[in-house]
Design an enzyme around this catalytic site. Sequence first.
Site, short mmCIF file in Angstrom:
data_model
loop_
_atom_site.label_atom_id
_atom_site.label_comp_id
_atom_site.label_asym_id
_atom_site.label_seq_id
_atom_site.Cartn_x
_atom_site.Cartn_y
_atom_site.Cartn_z
CG ASP A 1 -2.13 -0.85 1.10
OD1 ASP A 1 -2.59 -1.06 -0.02
OD2 ASP A 1 -2.62 -1.32 2.14
CG LEU A 2 2.86 2.28 3.60
CD1 LEU A 2 3.83 1.85 4.69
CD2 LEU A 2 2.23 3.61 3.95
#
Length: 392
Positions: A174-175
């Site tokens: 996600d990051l």
Amino acid sequence: MSNGPLSDLLVVDLTRALAGPHATQMLGDLGARVIKVEAPGSGDDTRGWGPPFVGEPDERQSTYFLCTNRNKESIALDLKDASDKDVLVGLVERADVLVENFRTGVLERLGLGIEELMRRNPRLVVLSITGFGHDGPEGGRAGYDQIAQGEAGLMSLTGSGPDDPQRVGVPIADLLSGMYGAYGVLAALHERERTGRGTVVRTSLLASVVGVHAFQGTRWTVAGEVGRAQGNHHPSIAPYGLFHCRDGAVQIALGSEGLWKKFCAGFGLDPDAEGLATNGERVGRREQVIEVVEQAFADWDAEPLLARLAEIGIPAGKVRTLDEVYEWDQVASQGLLVDVEHPTLGGITLPGPPLRFFDAEGAEVTRRDHVAPPLLDQHADEIRAWIGGGGA
């Protein structure tokens, strides 16, 4: 409401969870005005992710939500309601950037597919983040971080050994997709200065993880070797990893033969011992190298050992817990903690942005006036008034 290198930009944030909100938070940290559009009633999914929650029971806030939504405004819109959709269209027509992480096809069903967005605002930059890509044989597949870590090979490289696949301790897919997305947006904005037209930037959780395979990727594509998890030691450099001493452990990174010789001189070892003279030999005899290093460290406690390693010029460090990290004066010195005033929690401290800016004379011009993550629909009245009044 903000300052910074992107202070003249408007970002419409249609995202939820982490990948998209991380991208828009990065843009907000750089000064963009970010308007977060949330579902009425519940808001972003992460508002309910916990524990931990903080604050009074009727106003509790998720610390997960707080991690990725600073420097934003919030408005709740029901996109199936015509009047609320008109507000969104008004935002789109004024925006520089729109970020979305819906399943493939959702925007089209709302009547706001890419062609329609570009018709209404030809200068719009659209960032679309998906799980596995918007096209291809598995395009449109739902994406969650841990699933992506596994599917993209990262878990096979992480863990104590080949039979112990482990997820990374933060939602790294996600990051990374948020970071790649923000990077793509900045490139598209730069291109818009030349062409006068917007464009569509696409990335995915899958792409973001494959994009950081680094040497493990070419290890397979070029050399035909499949990397596997092998704990806390580097697969291509030795010694490089975590080594035990009398009262704990330290980490060292000997990335050159010069450092190996310096290390050996500092601890009374023979750098040219049979089978250990070159990095290639040491990698091939990793267990022997670990034994040699840990024997040298056996009579040392961690703190004096780290001091000795620093004295002889060996890159080294400890393994800190997160409380130790946030209490470390070096972290504070880098602007990695920001104090904000939250509408219900009062003064709170958040992890800060990782970028700092300096002018040509060396004076720091990094943004300081960060804003707390918003309450759901906190800015609805002013945003609706602005749209209704034809604000530019």
